[in-house]
Structure formats: structure tokens, C-alpha cells
Design an enzyme around this catalytic site. Structure first.
Site, PDB file in Angstrom:
ATOM      1  CG  PHE A 178      38.411  47.408  42.534  1.00  0.00           C
ATOM      2  CD1 PHE A 178      39.072  47.914  43.642  1.00  0.00           C
ATOM      3  CD2 PHE A 178      37.848  48.301  41.627  1.00  0.00           C
ATOM      4  CE1 PHE A 178      39.181  49.282  43.838  1.00  0.00           C
ATOM      5  CE2 PHE A 178      37.947  49.672  41.821  1.00  0.00           C
ATOM      6  CZ  PHE A 178      38.618  50.167  42.929  1.00  0.00           C
ATOM      7  CG  ASP A 179      40.059  39.545  43.978  1.00  0.00           C
ATOM      8  OD1 ASP A 179      39.279  38.876  43.272  1.00  0.00           O
ATOM      9  OD2 ASP A 179      40.482  39.153  45.081  1.00  0.00           O
ATOM     10  N   GLY A 180      37.337  40.698  43.714  1.00  0.00           N
ATOM     11  CA  GLY A 180      36.090  40.747  44.484  1.00  0.00           C
ATOM     12  C   GLY A 180      36.282  40.453  45.956  1.00  0.00           C
ATOM     13  CG  PHE A 291      43.669  47.624  44.214  1.00  0.00           C
ATOM     14  CD1 PHE A 291      44.670  48.061  45.067  1.00  0.00           C
ATOM     15  CD2 PHE A 291      43.058  48.560  43.374  1.00  0.00           C
ATOM     16  CE1 PHE A 291      45.063  49.394  45.082  1.00  0.00           C
ATOM     17  CE2 PHE A 291      43.440  49.900  43.392  1.00  0.00           C
ATOM     18  CZ  PHE A 291      44.452  50.317  44.246  1.00  0.00           C
ATOM     19  CG  ASP A 293      42.403  38.315  48.448  1.00  0.00           C
ATOM     20  OD1 ASP A 293      42.093  37.457  49.293  1.00  0.00           O
ATOM     21  OD2 ASP A 293      42.038  38.256  47.259  1.00  0.00           O
TER      22      ASP A 293
END
Length: 312
Positions: A178-180, A291, A293
Site C-alpha cells: 500500500f502507498d500511504g 496500490f 494514487d
């Protein structure tokens, strides 16, 4: 809401209880490589596409971007049931498709060919299929269509856009990165950064250090994974989770760690990249899905052969 008319229950696999399971919906273009077929659909229309799919219904489709992720989720189910045959908190995979049932036979046959444990195939032609996500209790939706993903997010379902790419099937256990900000966490610090620059973002983080960040679009999914992990010891767990964030560990890492602690979410490894490219570390981790954004980070992942999903 009732099942869509074109729903096919896969009687060859154990049906899961959607109120207990971690339900993941994938579109056909996310799980299989259908680029040639999609091109035919766009150029020649639906009838020609359906004819092609029917003529090739016994020819398995090649694996797509989310294929290895689904296989690894199946491996997790196997390990959970080995330790407790009565366990109901399992991954439940369903395929959500804009194919008509007539052209969907090839999809079903392809899943059976690869031994994929898919509970249901929902063939919903000519309408917004995301309207059925909530009724199925879907916790994560993966699609190769941006409109689908945006519709799902508007409906309050965690969703991400997968990009078609050749991916190597990594070995088990299931590895999820995961990105933060704006993925696991809310986008509040990103907004401050855009408005006030790095210095403003650092000031904001220092002032808010003791306050947990808001939840991002994939927090709920990460929490479900965390719940599954608690069934195992760290040594035997068939799931590994990672945080790979552009934040710097020195200036902005503390709040991220405190937020995870406040949520009770244990992440196996965290990498604070301080703005450095994520590709090299992803290449080391070899996740089944990543993942983020940021489209530049998605591109960096694709460049090293890592299956990537964009959270718009």
C-alpha cells in the site's frame, strides 16, 4: 437487491458466507488478458465480439494483471482451512462482467482451466454493473475500466484501476503493498503539500503528530487483511503487508506509524522513500499487487514487472 439475471453460481467450489468473507470482485479484463478481444469489441461491435468469444469458448484466455493476486488469495484460503476447517473468514472471489451470458462461457471455462476458486460469475450487459457491489458485500473491486472504478468509489466500495501488463507470477505468500497518503490514509497532508509546499506539510505534520490520520479508500481492505493475519503467528502467516510511502521517515514517518498503531493495524514492513522512486524496492518485494494514487509510481511499478493498481 436481487442477484443480476446473468449470475452463474460456480457449484464446483465451496460457496462462502459473504457476511463473514472478504469479498473481492474483479472484472474479466482485470483477471484475464482480453486486450485483443476488447479491441475487436470497440472496432467491430458487440455482435462480432460475442461471435468471437463463442467460437473460442474452449480456448483459455491468458492471465491478466490481477490473476496472480487471485491465485495467492486462494493459497491463503487453503492455509486458513488447514488450520481451522470451520473458518468462515476467507477470501471470496466473484467475477463481475459486462459480457452477456452468451459470451461469458469462455470466461467460466478459463477460470476452470486454471483452477481458480471463483464463487460467482455475474454477467451484466449494457448497464452499470457496480450497482451490485454492495449487495454482494464486496470489500475490494478491481477493474480495467476507469468509469467502473470511479462509480465503485462513489458507492463507498474500495476500488482500484488495474493496467494491463505482462506479469510474472510471484511465489506465495500473498504480498500486498500500500502507498500511504490518499490510499491507506486520507489525502489531508497531500492537500496541504499542494497548497503550502513541503515546509507547510512538515509544519502541519509536526502539529498533528499525535492525531491519527483519516482513513483512505483502502483502509477497510487493509484492516480485513490484518484481521486474517491475526489467525496466524508471524512465522506461519500466508499474508505479508507493506507500506511504501513517499513520506520521509525522519520528518513524516512518526505520524504514519502512530496512525497504524491507533488503528490496531500491524504492517509487516514499512519503507519511507522520502520522494525516491518506488520501483527498486517493489522489485525486491515482488508483490502480487501494489496500490498507489500516483500514476508515476504506477508506471515505475510496471517498469519492473510489478502488478499495479491505481486508486484515483
Amino acid at each position: 437487491m436481487a442477484e443480476p439475471e446473468g449470475t452463474v453460481i460456480n457449484t464446483e467450489v465451496k460457496q462462502k458466507d459473504p457476511s463473514e468473507a472478504l469479498v473481492i470482485a474483479v472484472t474479466t479484463r482485470a483477471i484475464f488478458s482480453l486486450e485483443e478481444e476488447h479491441k475487436l469489441y470497440l472496432e467491430k461491435g458487440k455482435e462480432e465480439y460475442t461471435r468471437h468469444q463463442q467460437a473460442n469458448q474452449d480456448k483459455p484466455l491468458p492471465p491478466g494483471t490481477a490473476f496472480a493476486f487471485i491465485q495467492a488469495a486462494q493459497y491463503v484460503n487453503k492455509k486458513i482451512l488447514e488450520s481451522n476447517p470451520a473458518e468462515k473468514e476467507l477470501f471470496d472471489i466473484l467475477v463481475l462482467s459486462n459480457n452477456s451470458p452468451a459470451s461469458g462461457v469462455r470466461i467460466i471455462n478459463s477460470a476452470k482451466h486454471y483452477g481458480l476458486e471463483i464463487s460467482k460469475f455475474c454477467f451484466v450487459s449494457d448497464e452499470d454493473s457496480t450497482q451490485y457491489l454492495k449487495s454482494h458485500g464486496v470489500k475490494l473491486f478491481l477493474s480495467a475500466d476507469r468509469t467502473d472504478v470511479c462509480n465503485a468509489l462513489q458507492r463507498g466500495v474500495s476500488a482500484a484501476l488495474v493496467f494491463q501488463q505482462e506479469v510474472q507470477a510471484p511465489s506465495t505468500p500473498l504480498r500486498v503493498v500500500f502507498d500511504g497518503d490518499a490510499v491507506l490514509f486520507s489525502g489531508e497532508t497531500d492537500r496541504v503539500f499542494r497548497e503550502q509546499g513541503l515546509e507547510g506539510a512538515l509544519r502541519y505534520e509536526r502539529a498533528m503528530e499525535a492525531v491519527p490520520m483519516g482513513e483512505g479508500p483502502l483502509k477497510a481492505f487493509a484492516m480485513h487483511l490484518g484481521k486474517m493475519c491475526k489467525k496466524f503467528s508471524q512465522e506461519t502467516c500466508p499474508i505479508r503487508t507493506y507500506l511504501v510511502t513517499a513520506r520521509s521517515g525522519r520528518d513524516m514517518g512518526t505520524r504514519a506509524i502512530k496512525t497504524l498503531r491507533a488503528w490496531g493495524l500491524a504492517i509487516d514492513e514499512a519503507f519511507f522513500m522520502d520522494g525516491a522512486p518506488k520501483g527498486p524496492i517493489l522489485s525486491q518485494i515482488q508483490p502480487h499487487i501494489f496500490f498507489d494514487d500516483g500514476l508515476h509510481n504506477i508506471q515505475g511499478a510496471q517498469d519492473v514487472g510489478v502488478p499495479a493498481a491505481w486508486v484515483p
